[in-house]
Scaffold this active site. Structure first.
Site, PDB file in Angstrom:
ATOM      1  N   GLY A 236       1.019  -1.138   0.140  1.00 43.96           N
ATOM      2  CA  GLY A 236      -0.038  -0.053  -0.061  1.00 43.96           C
ATOM      3  C   GLY A 236       0.850   1.348  -0.039  1.00 43.96           C
ATOM      4  N   SER A 237       0.360   2.405   0.300  1.00 48.18           N
ATOM      5  CA  SER A 237       0.853   3.631   0.477  1.00 48.18           C
ATOM      6  C   SER A 237       2.070   3.425   1.663  1.00 48.18           C
ATOM      7  CB  SER A 237       0.035   4.707   0.990  1.00 48.18           C
ATOM      8  OG  SER A 237      -0.426   4.543   2.419  1.00 48.18           O
ATOM      9  N   GLY A 241       2.493   2.011   5.520  1.00 48.95           N
ATOM     10  CA  GLY A 241       3.827   1.316   5.855  1.00 48.95           C
ATOM     11  C   GLY A 241       4.419   1.885   7.107  1.00 48.95           C
ATOM     12  N   GLU A 258       5.622  -3.671   0.754  1.00 46.69           N
ATOM     13  CA  GLU A 258       5.783  -3.158  -0.641  1.00 46.69           C
ATOM     14  C   GLU A 258       5.146  -2.113  -0.719  1.00 46.69           C
ATOM     15  OE1 GLU A 258       7.827  -4.421  -2.498  1.00 46.69           O
ATOM     16  OE2 GLU A 258       8.313  -5.992  -1.566  1.00 46.69           O
ATOM     17  N   CYS A 292       2.627   0.555  -8.505  1.00 40.51           N
ATOM     18  CA  CYS A 292       3.610   0.804  -7.660  1.00 40.51           C
ATOM     19  C   CYS A 292       5.135   0.958  -8.561  1.00 40.51           C
ATOM     20  CB  CYS A 292       3.919  -0.107  -6.544  1.00 40.51           C
ATOM     21  SG  CYS A 292       3.868  -1.833  -6.777  1.00 40.51           S
TER      22      CYS A 292
END
Length: 501
Positions: A236-237, A241, A258, A292
């Site tokens: 995610g963002s 994270g 990730e 991403c």
């Protein structure tokens, strides 16, 4: 249009129970037209301890099943995914807004990782290590880690789950899956498909091998802070994270994160510009820039910059933006109106920082209610603050360089570091880039967007990253032990130490 013409057709083809799609508080909207397609009941937070307990019980059984037998379940999952590919791909399009080919491509990634993991189930190798002691041998062995929590994002609603789950299952780990609250229906469809594989597999698979948690950030937090979940894999963002990573680390758990990319391409004077243009456009506008691995920064040599920008402006102006289900559409919608607002705000900041914007305006081509925008090409005087941030939208910033060393420095001078590439026919430049790019993925004469199953995906530098999918990523789902066996008749002691028995 696909033969699955309506949302009801798609949901029915995926085997979703209509009774489970209504009466809840979580409204699910399609980015295609903003229409509500479900109202789901969320998982009660008070149920989370019981979910974790079931996963622990499943672990005790599943870890004892031989790894090649565990691989058989993943093989059957791959077969069921092949049978469901059209329907599940259509649901990815409906719920995430991807064009049809991208929806089908995401399901193909699921099939590919299943194939990879089936072979892996017979290759969980350790090392034999030379011992300094006579009559001794040392071995490295790998053991299942325990229940794995998988938290996924809307932009790859099913592929990322499969990367983690196929590996976790062959390694001996049950999975608890919390999908994005923007794309829970694809997760429910995957659960249906997984149950079909379980029915064919037989009694070796325990209850609780895969559990689905529907909800928001509070459900992710319940997994991140749970001491009996040894691994949390979250996509995610970077904002997410920064929340999840410290919470897992605080209890000495293991995390695979990730997150952001902000990926760049260097285009050198020797580059094949025709090839470069195709790669740039595909990498920058695919999935409406919501990958991403999307290309977001273009670093071009002064001598070819005018020519390349002119070609890109022309290519961008010709891109069909609209309904992702329609044949010929190349750019579908952003996930929601808030994403479109963030895109427009980023473009305003770019203008304020000296940028010249080509495109980027809201596009009228899609159905009413969807968040559609023309991809934006932005010529920047330098790598300013807005360029160093990542906006999840089809924005490509273009900067110029004069020396290769300058280009490398600019490339690495951002906090993110997922994927990278260079277009050059100069062997020295290519090899130097491969040595000095600080990203987890480095490419020559191919764009940064996407990755093959055989190579591990990840290494994003801002968070310490993690590795999913191929290569030796499986080691993240297991624990390693060193074993020493004494097959001699002597027990070595410290020099000079003697005692009677």
């Amino acid at each position: 249009m696909t033969t699955l013409k309506t949302a009801a057709d798609v949901l029915n083809a995926c085997g979703l129970d209509p009774a489970a799609l209504s009466g809840g508080s979580l409204a699910v909207h399609s980015p295609i037209d903003g229409a509500q397609i479900a109202a789901l009941k969320t998982t009660p937070l008070e149920d989370m301890p019981a979910i974790r307990a079931r996963a622990q019980l499943a672990f005790q059984t599943w870890r004892a099943v031989p790894a090649p037998r565990r691989g058989e379940l993943v093989r059957l999952l791959g077969e069921e995914l092949r049978a469901a590919k059209k329907a599940l791909g259509a649901l990815v399009t409906l719920e995430a807004g991807k064009i049809t080919s991208e929806g089908l491509g995401e399901v193909q990634e699921m099939i590919d990782i299943c194939d990879f993991a089936v072979g892996l189930s017979r290759q969980l190798y350790g090392l034999t290590i030379a011992s300094e002691r006579p009559g001794h041998v040392m071995r490295e062995t790998w053991h299942p880690l325990g229940p794995a929590a998988v938290i996924t994002a809307f932009n790859f609603p099913v592929a990322v789950w499969s990367w983690n789950t196929a590996l976790a299952l062959v390694c001996g780990d049950p999975v608890i899956w919390k999908p994005s609250d923007k794309s829970p229906l694809t997760a429910m469809a995957c659960e249906v498909i997984f149950k079909r594989a379980l029915a064919r597999f037989g009694d070796d698979a325990p209850e609780g091998l895969l559990q689905l948690v529907i909800g928001g950030a509070e459900h992710g937090d319940a997994l991140a802070t749970a001491p009996d979940i040894p691994l949390v894999s979250a996509t995610g963002s970077t904002r997410m994270g920064r929340v999840v990573g410290p919470k897992v680390a605080a209890r000495f758990g293991r995390s695979i994160l990730e997150l952001g990319g902000n990926n760049a391409m260097i285009v050198a004077p020797s580059a094949d510009l025709e090839m470069a243009v195709r790669a740039i456009v595909f990498s920058a506008v695919g999935t409406a820039g919501q990958r991403c691995t999307s290309l977001r920064r273009l670093i071009v040599h002064d001598s070819i910059a005018d020519d390349l920008v002119a070609r890109l402006v022309k290519a961008y102006a010709s891109l069909p933006v609209g309904d992702p289900r329609e044949a010929g559409t190349l750019v579908g919608p952003l996930i929601d109106a808030a994403a479109l607002d963030r895109m427009q705000a980023a473009l305003e900041r770019a203008r304020a920082q000296g940028g010249t914007v080509h495109g980027g305006a809201p596009a009228p081509g899609g159905p009413a209610g969807g968040a559609y925008a023309a991809p934006a090409l932005v010529e920047m005087p330098d790598q300013t603050d807005i360029v160093r941030e990542e906006t999840f939208a089809p924005i490509l910033y273009v900067m110029r360089y004069s020396t290769f060393e300058q280009a490398l420095a600019m490339h690495n001078d951002v906090p993110q570091g997922l994927s990278s590439c260079i277009f050059t026919l100069d062997l020295r430049e290519a090899e130097s880039f491969l040595q000095h790019s600080d990203c987890g993925i480095t490419n020559v004469n191919i764009g940064p967007s996407g990755a093959e199953i055989g190579g591990a995906f990840g290494g994003e530098k801002e968070t310490g990253g993690g590795r999913e999918s191929g290569s030796d990523a499986w080691k993240g789902y297991m624990r390693r032990a060193t074993n020493t066996v004494n097959y001699s008749t002597e027990l070595p002691l410290a020099q000079g130490v003697r005692f009677d028995i």
